[in-house]
Design a protein around this motif. Structure first.
Motif, PDB file in Angstrom:
ATOM      1  N   MET A 122       0.846  -1.195   0.000  1.00 41.89           N
ATOM      2  CA  MET A 122       0.000   0.000   0.000  1.00 41.89           C
ATOM      3  C   MET A 122       0.877   1.239   0.000  1.00 41.89           C
ATOM      4  SD  MET A 122      -3.004   1.099   2.693  1.00 41.89           S
ATOM      5  CE  MET A 122      -3.993  -0.327   2.222  1.00 41.89           C
ATOM      6  N   GLY A 123       0.391   2.303  -0.666  1.00 38.75           N
ATOM      7  CA  GLY A 123       1.158   3.524  -0.728  1.00 38.75           C
ATOM      8  C   GLY A 123       0.847   4.477   0.411  1.00 38.75           C
ATOM      9  N   TYR A 124       1.867   5.211   0.855  1.00 37.55           N
ATOM     10  CA  TYR A 124       1.709   6.170   1.947  1.00 37.55           C
ATOM     11  C   TYR A 124       2.495   7.427   1.622  1.00 37.55           C
ATOM     12  CZ  TYR A 124      -0.110   2.299   4.739  1.00 37.55           C
ATOM     13  OH  TYR A 124      -0.864   1.251   5.201  1.00 37.55           O
ATOM     14  N   CYS A 125       2.004   8.561   2.135  1.00 30.72           N
ATOM     15  CA  CYS A 125       2.704   9.838   2.018  1.00 30.72           C
ATOM     16  C   CYS A 125       2.900  10.390   3.420  1.00 30.72           C
ATOM     17  CB  CYS A 125       1.902  10.812   1.164  1.00 30.72           C
ATOM     18  SG  CYS A 125       2.652  12.452   1.035  1.00 30.72           S
ATOM     19  N   LEU A 126       4.162  10.712   3.770  1.00 33.56           N
ATOM     20  CA  LEU A 126       4.481  11.171   5.118  1.00 33.56           C
ATOM     21  C   LEU A 126       5.313  12.441   5.067  1.00 33.56           C
ATOM     22  CD1 LEU A 126       5.095   7.823   4.907  1.00 33.56           C
ATOM     23  CD2 LEU A 126       5.445   8.121   7.337  1.00 33.56           C
ATOM     24  N   GLU A 127       5.220  13.213   6.135  1.00 34.92           N
ATOM     25  CA  GLU A 127       6.202  14.261   6.358  1.00 34.92           C
ATOM     26  C   GLU A 127       7.518  13.595   6.779  1.00 34.92           C
ATOM     27  OE1 GLU A 127       5.752  17.381   5.796  1.00 34.92           O
ATOM     28  OE2 GLU A 127       3.574  17.376   5.481  1.00 34.92           O
ATOM     29  N   GLN A 128       8.626  14.285   6.538  1.00 36.22           N
ATOM     30  CA  GLN A 128       9.916  13.700   6.912  1.00 36.22           C
ATOM     31  C   GLN A 128      10.006  13.489   8.419  1.00 36.22           C
ATOM     32  OE1 GLN A 128      13.448  15.308   5.053  1.00 36.22           O
ATOM     33  NE2 GLN A 128      12.309  15.958   3.226  1.00 36.22           N
ATOM     34  N   THR A 129       9.398  14.378   9.194  1.00 38.87           N
ATOM     35  CA  THR A 129       9.410  14.193  10.648  1.00 38.87           C
ATOM     36  C   THR A 129       8.644  12.935  11.039  1.00 38.87           C
ATOM     37  OG1 THR A 129       7.491  15.669  10.790  1.00 38.87           O
ATOM     38  CG2 THR A 129       9.667  16.641  11.176  1.00 38.87           C
ATOM     39  N   GLY A 130       7.563  12.663  10.321  1.00 44.75           N
ATOM     40  CA  GLY A 130       6.790  11.459  10.600  1.00 44.75           C
ATOM     41  C   GLY A 130       7.568  10.195  10.272  1.00 44.75           C
ATOM     42  N   PHE A 131       8.305  10.228   9.160  1.00 44.67           N
ATOM     43  CA  PHE A 131       9.094   9.043   8.823  1.00 44.67           C
ATOM     44  C   PHE A 131      10.253   8.861   9.798  1.00 44.67           C
ATOM     45  CE2 PHE A 131      12.163   6.474   6.435  1.00 44.67           C
ATOM     46  CZ  PHE A 131      11.349   5.420   6.077  1.00 44.67           C
ATOM     47  N   ASN A 132      10.796   9.965  10.300  1.00 45.08           N
ATOM     48  CA  ASN A 132      11.861   9.848  11.302  1.00 45.08           C
ATOM     49  C   ASN A 132      11.345   9.195  12.580  1.00 45.08           C
ATOM     50  OD1 ASN A 132      13.785  11.002   9.643  1.00 45.08           O
ATOM     51  ND2 ASN A 132      13.509  13.073  10.457  1.00 45.08           N
ATOM     52  N   GLN A 133      10.082   9.422  12.895  1.00 45.31           N
ATOM     53  CA  GLN A 133       9.495   8.743  14.041  1.00 45.31           C
ATOM     54  C   GLN A 133       9.403   7.237  13.795  1.00 45.31           C
ATOM     55  OE1 GLN A 133       5.737  10.702  14.593  1.00 45.31           O
ATOM     56  NE2 GLN A 133       6.651  12.588  15.390  1.00 45.31           N
ATOM     57  N   ILE A 134       9.124   6.878  12.547  1.00 45.52           N
ATOM     58  CA  ILE A 134       9.102   5.459  12.196  1.00 45.52           C
ATOM     59  C   ILE A 134      10.492   4.857  12.312  1.00 45.52           C
ATOM     60  CG2 ILE A 134       8.766   3.858  10.264  1.00 45.52           C
ATOM     61  CD1 ILE A 134       6.404   5.563   9.409  1.00 45.52           C
ATOM     62  N   LEU A 135      11.489   5.597  11.874  1.00 44.02           N
ATOM     63  CA  LEU A 135      12.867   5.110  12.017  1.00 44.02           C
ATOM     64  C   LEU A 135      13.210   4.894  13.487  1.00 44.02           C
ATOM     65  CD1 LEU A 135      14.833   7.265   9.398  1.00 44.02           C
ATOM     66  CD2 LEU A 135      14.089   4.892   9.176  1.00 44.02           C
ATOM     67  N   GLN A 136      12.727   5.775  14.329  1.00 43.68           N
ATOM     68  CA  GLN A 136      12.963   5.601  15.768  1.00 43.68           C
ATOM     69  C   GLN A 136      12.334   4.317  16.283  1.00 43.68           C
ATOM     70  OE1 GLN A 136      11.505   9.316  17.536  1.00 43.68           O
ATOM     71  NE2 GLN A 136      13.601   9.872  18.041  1.00 43.68           N
ATOM     72  N   GLU A 137      11.132   4.032  15.815  1.00 45.09           N
ATOM     73  CA  GLU A 137      10.470   2.787  16.223  1.00 45.09           C
ATOM     74  C   GLU A 137      11.221   1.575  15.691  1.00 45.09           C
ATOM     75  OE1 GLU A 137       7.816   2.248  18.244  1.00 45.09           O
ATOM     76  OE2 GLU A 137       7.999   4.379  18.721  1.00 45.09           O
ATOM     77  N   TRP A 138      11.643   1.636  14.436  1.00 43.76           N
ATOM     78  CA  TRP A 138      12.405   0.529  13.853  1.00 43.76           C
ATOM     79  C   TRP A 138      13.704   0.281  14.615  1.00 43.76           C
ATOM     80  CZ3 TRP A 138      12.141   1.744   7.866  1.00 43.76           C
ATOM     81  CH2 TRP A 138      10.863   1.424   7.390  1.00 43.76           C
ATOM     82  N   SER A 139      14.317   1.363  15.084  1.00 44.62           N
ATOM     83  CA  SER A 139      15.628   1.239  15.730  1.00 44.62           C
ATOM     84  C   SER A 139      15.566   0.455  17.043  1.00 44.62           C
ATOM     85  CB  SER A 139      16.228   2.628  15.980  1.00 44.62           C
ATOM     86  OG  SER A 139      15.464   3.351  16.934  1.00 44.62           O
ATOM     87  N   LYS A 140      14.369   0.223  17.567  1.00 42.12           N
ATOM     88  CA  LYS A 140      14.242  -0.596  18.767  1.00 42.12           C
ATOM     89  C   LYS A 140      14.574  -2.061  18.470  1.00 42.12           C
ATOM     90  CE  LYS A 140      10.614   2.357  20.753  1.00 42.12           C
ATOM     91  NZ  LYS A 140       9.195   2.434  21.147  1.00 42.12           N
ATOM     92  N   ASP A 141      14.319  -2.487  17.239  1.00 40.80           N
ATOM     93  CA  ASP A 141      14.540  -3.879  16.849  1.00 40.80           C
ATOM     94  C   ASP A 141      15.618  -4.049  15.782  1.00 40.80           C
ATOM     95  OD1 ASP A 141      12.372  -4.927  18.485  1.00 40.80           O
ATOM     96  OD2 ASP A 141      11.008  -4.032  17.016  1.00 40.80           O
ATOM     97  N   TYR A 142      15.989  -2.933  15.144  1.00 35.17           N
ATOM     98  CA  TYR A 142      16.914  -3.028  14.019  1.00 35.17           C
ATOM     99  C   TYR A 142      17.988  -1.940  14.083  1.00 35.17           C
ATOM    100  CZ  TYR A 142      12.992  -5.641  11.907  1.00 35.17           C
ATOM    101  OH  TYR A 142      11.983  -6.522  11.655  1.00 35.17           O
ATOM    102  N   PHE A 143      19.169  -2.280  13.599  1.00 36.24           N
ATOM    103  CA  PHE A 143      20.128  -1.262  13.197  1.00 36.24           C
ATOM    104  C   PHE A 143      19.705  -0.830  11.796  1.00 36.24           C
ATOM    105  CE2 PHE A 143      22.660  -4.028  16.049  1.00 36.24           C
ATOM    106  CZ  PHE A 143      23.004  -3.097  17.010  1.00 36.24           C
ATOM    107  N   ILE A 144      19.786   0.446  11.504  1.00 35.01           N
ATOM    108  CA  ILE A 144      19.312   0.954  10.215  1.00 35.01           C
ATOM    109  C   ILE A 144      20.503   1.484   9.429  1.00 35.01           C
ATOM    110  CG2 ILE A 144      17.731   2.540   9.075  1.00 35.01           C
ATOM    111  CD1 ILE A 144      16.087   2.549  11.677  1.00 35.01           C
ATOM    112  N   TYR A 145      20.695   0.937   8.225  1.00 34.75           N
ATOM    113  CA  TYR A 145      21.844   1.292   7.407  1.00 34.75           C
ATOM    114  C   TYR A 145      21.379   1.847   6.064  1.00 34.75           C
ATOM    115  CZ  TYR A 145      24.405  -1.704  10.686  1.00 34.75           C
ATOM    116  OH  TYR A 145      24.936  -2.272  11.821  1.00 34.75           O
ATOM    117  N   ALA A 146      22.115   2.837   5.593  1.00 32.16           N
ATOM    118  CA  ALA A 146      21.811   3.456   4.301  1.00 32.16           C
ATOM    119  C   ALA A 146      23.075   4.127   3.780  1.00 32.16           C
ATOM    120  CB  ALA A 146      20.681   4.474   4.442  1.00 32.16           C
ATOM    121  N   PRO A 147      23.103   4.446   2.486  1.00 31.51           N
ATOM    122  CA  PRO A 147      24.228   5.246   1.985  1.00 31.51           C
ATOM    123  C   PRO A 147      24.192   6.627   2.620  1.00 31.51           C
ATOM    124  CG  PRO A 147      22.611   4.816   0.238  1.00 31.51           C
ATOM    125  CD  PRO A 147      22.175   4.051   1.416  1.00 31.51           C
TER     126      PRO A 147
END
Length: 340
Positions: free
Chosen positions: A1-26
């Motif tokens: 499904m497609g979603y549109c978020l503000e960057q601040t909203g996606f950063n909150q998702i990254l914070q949630e992910w970081s509880k279970d994952y290390f997050i890597y990107a270029p």
């Protein structure tokens, strides 16, 4: 499904992910380049979407997340062997289509090659992949000809348009998290290139007779066997084993596997002092044919994914794509010489 978020909203998702994952990107490493006052784009841990570099190709691939440069397998004493602890968390990796195709190659080598590699498997089981689209082709890329310019085998796709984050989610476990911080949007289609400036043609019907072509001789003098091409390649998987003995106790230590390269001295040395490929041209021949001949013969698709990093990194300006394009002439040459 497609979603549109503000960057601040996606950063909150990254914070949630970081509880279970290390997050890597270029990401950009300031002053980390090969020359004074130059930066380097490579994979590193991120905490915000703003850290992700979208408009440049990473000089190194994601590979060092799944295959650490130096990985301790176990510790030992005279009487006890203890397996090294697995990572405490999984990983979310942001990567492009060519690199996601490279994951398929790594899986085939480490998990489908007659036996499963235990240490790779325990990392691989905890990894999620977020696809980054390519709005345009980068220098030296030839993913289109390799058929790796698009994929749908991702957990999520992400792109930024006019400051908004657009996501196509394939992971049910992330649905609630995304829905709580965004509005549903029409289907988000991954961006991909359909044309590269660099093109390759892999001849049909390659045989091992091409090993006798003279094209390989030029690399005896051009290549300096530094191994950079192997280390940046997302599909090279060779390693060596090292036993490290602690200086304060020569009977205790650890066993590590460390990246190795078919292009460097010593890689093919065997007991008794023998060496299968002493000349750099022989090593280049092995690498090229492994990427576009024997791997496909076994698995049905080419090992090379056309990311072009080997061309980018070579200090002698040796082009892997040019090597591929020379194969047609090499086949004609050995045929004219009676297959010799």
């Amino acid at each position: 499904m497609g979603y549109c978020l503000e960057q601040t909203g996606f950063n909150q998702i990254l914070q949630e992910w970081s509880k279970d994952y290390f997050i890597y990107a270029p990401k950009r490493f300031k002053d980390g380049g090969g020359f004074s006052d130059t930066d380097r784009i490579r994979y590193g841990e991120i905490h915000t979407v703003e850290e992700i570099v979208f408009d440049l190709k990473s000089e190194f691939s994601f590979k060092e997340v799944l295959l650490p440069l130096s990985q301790t397998l176990f510790f030992f004493t005279e009487e006890v062997v203890k397996e090294a602890d697995p990572p405490k968390k999984g990983a979310v990796i942001f990567l492009r289509s060519c690199d996601l195709h490279a994951v398929k190659r790594l899986d085939a080598i480490y998990l489908e090659n007659g036996c499963e590699d235990y240490y790779y498997q325990r990392l691989r089981d905890k990894v999620k992949f977020v696809l980054l689209g390519c709005q345009y082709s980068f220098e030296n890329c030839f993913c289109v000809d390799m058929g790796t310019n698009r994929t749908d085998a991702y957990d999520a796709y992400l792109e930024i348009i006019n400051g908004k984050v657009y996501v196509d989610n394939h992971n049910e476990a992330w649905e609630a998290l995304l829905a709580a911080r965004s509005a549903a949007t029409p289907a988000v289609v991954p961006a991909c290139v359909t044309r590269n400036e660099t093109c390759v043609h892999i001849p049909a019907g390659i045989t091992l007779e091409v090993m006798g072509a003279t094209m390989w001789d030029e690399y005896d003098s051009r290549c300096i066997n530094c191994g950079r091409c192997n280390f940046v390649c997302p599909t090279c998987t060779c390693f060596s084993m090292q036993d490290i003995f602690y200086t304060d106790n020569g009977k205790a230590g650890e066993r590590r596997r460390v990246w190795a390269s078919c292009m460097v001295d010593g890689f093919t040395e065997v007991a008794g002092g023998g060496c299968y490929r002493q000349k750099n041209g022989q090593r280049m021949r092995f690498k090229v044919l492994h990427k576009v001949y024997d791997y496909k013969k076994r698995n049905g698709y080419h090992m090379c994914v056309g990311c072009g990093r080997c061309d980018d990194i070579c200090p002698e300006y040796i082009s892997f794509s040019h090597s591929i394009n020379k194969l047609a002439d090499a086949i004609e040459e050995v045929a004219a010489n009676g297959g010799k």
